[in-house]
Every structure is written in C-alpha cells, then in structure tokens.
Design a protein around this motif. Structure first.
Motif, PDB file in Angstrom:
ATOM      1  N   SER A  45       0.574  -0.879  -0.099  1.00  0.00           N
ATOM      2  CA  SER A  45       0.255   0.218  -0.308  1.00  0.00           C
ATOM      3  C   SER A  45       0.617   1.129  -0.001  1.00  0.00           C
ATOM      4  N   CYS A  46       1.621   1.089   0.704  1.00  0.00           N
ATOM      5  CA  CYS A  46       2.806   2.356   0.764  1.00  0.00           C
ATOM      6  C   CYS A  46       3.344   2.855  -0.400  1.00  0.00           C
ATOM      7  N   THR A  47       3.733   1.360  -1.534  1.00  0.00           N
ATOM      8  CA  THR A  47       4.596   1.864  -2.273  1.00  0.00           C
ATOM      9  C   THR A  47       3.320   2.145  -3.699  1.00  0.00           C
ATOM     10  N   SER A  48       1.861   1.688  -4.001  1.00  0.00           N
ATOM     11  CA  SER A  48       1.088   1.874  -4.323  1.00  0.00           C
ATOM     12  C   SER A  48       0.365   3.570  -3.970  1.00  0.00           C
ATOM     13  N   ILE A  49       1.231   3.778  -2.714  1.00  0.00           N
ATOM     14  CA  ILE A  49       0.481   5.768  -2.434  1.00  0.00           C
ATOM     15  C   ILE A  49       1.372   6.318  -3.125  1.00  0.00           C
ATOM     16  N   THR A  50       2.693   6.093  -2.549  1.00  0.00           N
ATOM     17  CA  THR A  50       4.195   6.807  -2.849  1.00  0.00           C
ATOM     18  C   THR A  50       3.728   7.009  -4.460  1.00  0.00           C
TER      19      THR A  50
ATOM     20  N   LYS B 290       7.238   5.151 -16.963  1.00  0.00           N
ATOM     21  CA  LYS B 290       7.521   3.813 -16.139  1.00  0.00           C
ATOM     22  C   LYS B 290       8.823   3.109 -15.641  1.00  0.00           C
ATOM     23  N   LYS B 291       9.888   4.402 -16.389  1.00  0.00           N
ATOM     24  CA  LYS B 291      11.194   4.153 -15.312  1.00  0.00           C
ATOM     25  C   LYS B 291      11.063   4.957 -14.064  1.00  0.00           C
ATOM     26  N   ASN B 292      10.449   6.152 -14.158  1.00  0.00           N
ATOM     27  CA  ASN B 292      11.224   7.080 -13.120  1.00  0.00           C
ATOM     28  C   ASN B 292      10.001   6.695 -12.377  1.00  0.00           C
ATOM     29  N   LEU B 293       7.968   5.705 -12.376  1.00  0.00           N
ATOM     30  CA  LEU B 293       8.082   5.707 -11.490  1.00  0.00           C
ATOM     31  C   LEU B 293       8.284   4.476 -10.844  1.00  0.00           C
ATOM     32  N   MET B 294       9.783   3.343 -11.423  1.00  0.00           N
ATOM     33  CA  MET B 294      10.415   2.518 -10.527  1.00  0.00           C
ATOM     34  C   MET B 294      11.369   2.847  -9.838  1.00  0.00           C
ATOM     35  N   ARG B 295      11.529   3.865 -10.114  1.00  0.00           N
ATOM     36  CA  ARG B 295      12.510   4.470  -9.106  1.00  0.00           C
ATOM     37  C   ARG B 295      12.146   4.688  -8.001  1.00  0.00           C
ATOM     38  N   ILE B 296      11.136   5.777  -7.890  1.00  0.00           N
ATOM     39  CA  ILE B 296       9.925   5.998  -7.332  1.00  0.00           C
ATOM     40  C   ILE B 296      10.099   4.612  -5.915  1.00  0.00           C
TER      41      ILE B 296
ATOM     42  N   GLU C 260      29.409 -10.788   2.212  1.00  0.00           N
ATOM     43  CA  GLU C 260      29.792 -12.173   2.118  1.00  0.00           C
ATOM     44  C   GLU C 260      29.577 -12.563   3.675  1.00  0.00           C
ATOM     45  N   SER C 261      29.829 -11.770   4.876  1.00  0.00           N
ATOM     46  CA  SER C 261      30.062 -12.160   6.115  1.00  0.00           C
ATOM     47  C   SER C 261      28.477 -13.051   6.808  1.00  0.00           C
ATOM     48  N   THR C 262      28.129 -12.547   5.915  1.00  0.00           N
ATOM     49  CA  THR C 262      26.468 -12.596   6.464  1.00  0.00           C
ATOM     50  C   THR C 262      26.606 -14.232   5.764  1.00  0.00           C
ATOM     51  N   LYS C 263      26.884 -14.760   4.550  1.00  0.00           N
ATOM     52  CA  LYS C 263      26.290 -15.884   3.110  1.00  0.00           C
ATOM     53  C   LYS C 263      25.347 -16.900   4.327  1.00  0.00           C
ATOM     54  N   ASP C 264      25.963 -17.682   5.267  1.00  0.00           N
ATOM     55  CA  ASP C 264      25.164 -18.776   5.846  1.00  0.00           C
ATOM     56  C   ASP C 264      24.223 -18.411   6.699  1.00  0.00           C
ATOM     57  N   ALA C 265      23.738 -17.152   6.887  1.00  0.00           N
ATOM     58  CA  ALA C 265      22.532 -16.735   7.713  1.00  0.00           C
ATOM     59  C   ALA C 265      21.223 -16.612   6.804  1.00  0.00           C
ATOM     60  N   LYS C 266      20.419 -16.943   7.793  1.00  0.00           N
ATOM     61  CA  LYS C 266      19.144 -16.778   6.535  1.00  0.00           C
ATOM     62  C   LYS C 266      18.518 -15.591   6.516  1.00  0.00           C
ATOM     63  N   ILE C 267      18.295 -15.229   5.405  1.00  0.00           N
ATOM     64  CA  ILE C 267      17.210 -13.427   5.420  1.00  0.00           C
ATOM     65  C   ILE C 267      15.711 -13.724   5.007  1.00  0.00           C
ATOM     66  N   ASP C 268      15.551 -11.900   5.673  1.00  0.00           N
ATOM     67  CA  ASP C 268      14.288 -12.124   4.849  1.00  0.00           C
ATOM     68  C   ASP C 268      14.781 -11.333   3.447  1.00  0.00           C
ATOM     69  N   HIS C 269      13.237 -12.235   2.012  1.00  0.00           N
ATOM     70  CA  HIS C 269      13.601 -12.246   0.653  1.00  0.00           C
ATOM     71  C   HIS C 269      12.394 -11.647   0.485  1.00  0.00           C
ATOM     72  N   ILE C 270      12.042 -10.012  -0.334  1.00  0.00           N
ATOM     73  CA  ILE C 270      10.805 -10.031  -0.396  1.00  0.00           C
ATOM     74  C   ILE C 270      10.744  -9.809  -1.692  1.00  0.00           C
ATOM     75  N   THR C 271       9.285 -10.326  -2.060  1.00  0.00           N
ATOM     76  CA  THR C 271       9.532 -10.071  -4.250  1.00  0.00           C
ATOM     77  C   THR C 271       8.481  -9.301  -3.420  1.00  0.00           C
ATOM     78  N   ARG C 272       8.617  -8.059  -5.120  1.00  0.00           N
ATOM     79  CA  ARG C 272       7.919  -6.871  -5.265  1.00  0.00           C
ATOM     80  C   ARG C 272       7.519  -7.420  -6.648  1.00  0.00           C
ATOM     81  N   ASN C 273       6.148  -7.489  -7.253  1.00  0.00           N
ATOM     82  CA  ASN C 273       5.948  -6.902  -9.221  1.00  0.00           C
ATOM     83  C   ASN C 273       5.278  -5.594  -8.713  1.00  0.00           C
ATOM     84  N   ILE C 274       4.867  -4.993  -9.951  1.00  0.00           N
ATOM     85  CA  ILE C 274       4.377  -3.636  -9.138  1.00  0.00           C
ATOM     86  C   ILE C 274       3.683  -3.984 -11.108  1.00  0.00           C
ATOM     87  N   THR C 275       2.456  -3.467 -11.694  1.00  0.00           N
ATOM     88  CA  THR C 275       2.080  -3.722 -12.425  1.00  0.00           C
ATOM     89  C   THR C 275       1.403  -1.787 -12.960  1.00  0.00           C
TER      90      THR C 275
END
Length: 200
Positions: free
Chosen positions: A109-114, A174-180, A148-163
């Motif tokens: 929602s923050c992405t869309s509003i922005t 579109k390029k400017n909006l993706m940057r924003i 590199e120092s965190t390669k063996d740790a688990k991290i949160d990965h969020i994938t965001r697809n915008i239409t």
C-alpha cells in the motif's frame, strides 16, 4: 516593471541600506546569502514536520468469543480496526491476515500510494497500480548483493512485482515510477536498521 521585479527591488533596497548607510558589495552579497539560507531552513523545517510523523497502533488479544481463534488479535489504529490471525496450518483459524501478510500489505500500500502521489505531482498519466508481494526466508548465499560475512545466515527476501496502468504512460514515465517505488517510506524502513524498544 512586473510586480515580481518590484518586490525583488524592494528586497535588495532594504538590504543595501541599513540605518540609511550604504553597504559594501561584500556585505550585500553576504546579507543576500543569509536571507536565502533562512528561507531554505524555513522550507526544510516545514518539510520535516510532514516527514517525521509519529504512528501509533494498539494490538490486543480477543479470544474470549467461542468461535474466536486463540491467536486472533484486534489491530487498532485511530478509528480503524483490523483482525489478525494465523492460518490453520499454524494453529489459528485463518480469521484474518497473518503478521507477515500485514507487513507485505503495508509495503504494498505504501508503494502504491507513493507512486500515485509522485504521478499526481509530476502530471504523469498513471491510472492505477497493482503490487503483488511474496515473502520467504532464504540463505544469504543465494541472495545476490548480500554481504559476504552473512552468506551462511538466513535473511528475509521480499519479491515485489508492480503493474502500472495507463495507456498514455511512456517508457520514461515507467522508468521514473519504478525508481520512485524504492523511495517508499516503508521500503526504506525495512531496508534500514530499525530499533524496537520493548517495555512493560
């Protein structure tokens, strides 16, 4: 002469003469610089008032009802109330979004509003936005660009697809909006180091 020119002339005149005495060119430039800096400072302070807002949310357990999930929570923000729960696979009754669902919803929602705010300000013909998000825990070694120092740790990965919707949108738009999109405040919060203080 235009009214704007007259105003500028009046400003310069008030700077050049102090107590009826003319100022040197160096003092004039210094006075103009100080006046401009004060205007900039005032504008910055006004912007900071808009940016530095305090958000308050209260979450309370609400499992007193017979048909309520034992993990059900009421999430209250101002006049709004949301229900949070866990899916059946996690022991809940799926009576509301899970905490991570709500987190993704905040980012989406923050992405869309922005994007809509930016498009409105820049007169970009954006007609609508759809943001689809997925969250998973992955090993940092599978994450491109991780330290590199965190390669063996688990991290949160969020994938965001915008239409983006808008028949008149150009490739530049579109390029400017993706940057924003990456400047969305919630996005920046998630990528920065946040501090959580817990009290009884």
């Amino acid at each position: 002469p235009s009214s704007a020119f007259v105003r500028r002339l009046a400003t310069w005149t008030s700077i050049v003469y102090v107590s009826g005495s003319p100022m040197s060119s160096t003092r004039i430039l210094r006075a103009i610089s100080i006046r401009q800096n004060l205007k900039t400072l005032k504008s910055t302070r006004q912007n900071l008032k808009c940016i530095h807002r305090t958000f308050s949310v209260m979450v309370e357990s609400n499992a007193d009802e017979d048909d309520a999930s034992k993990f059900r929570n009421l999430i209250k923000s101002g006049k709004h109330t949301l229900v949070g729960d866990e899916p059946v696979s996690m022991g809940g009754l799926d009576q509301g979004p899970s905490p991570y669902d709500l987190l993704l919803g905040a980012l989406g929602s923050c992405t869309s509003i922005t994007l809509k705010m930016y498009a409105e300000r820049k007169k970009i013909p954006l007609e609508g936005v759809t943001v689809h998000l997925d969250h998973e825990k992955v090993y940092a070694k599978d994450c491109e660009g991780c330290v590199e120092s965190t390669k063996d740790a688990k991290i949160d990965h969020i994938t965001r697809n915008i239409t983006l919707f808008g028949s008149k949108l150009t490739d530049k738009d579109k390029k400017n909006l993706m940057r924003i999109a990456d400047l969305c405040p919630v996005h920046k919060t998630l990528e920065s180091s946040s501090v959580v203080s817990t009290h009884l």
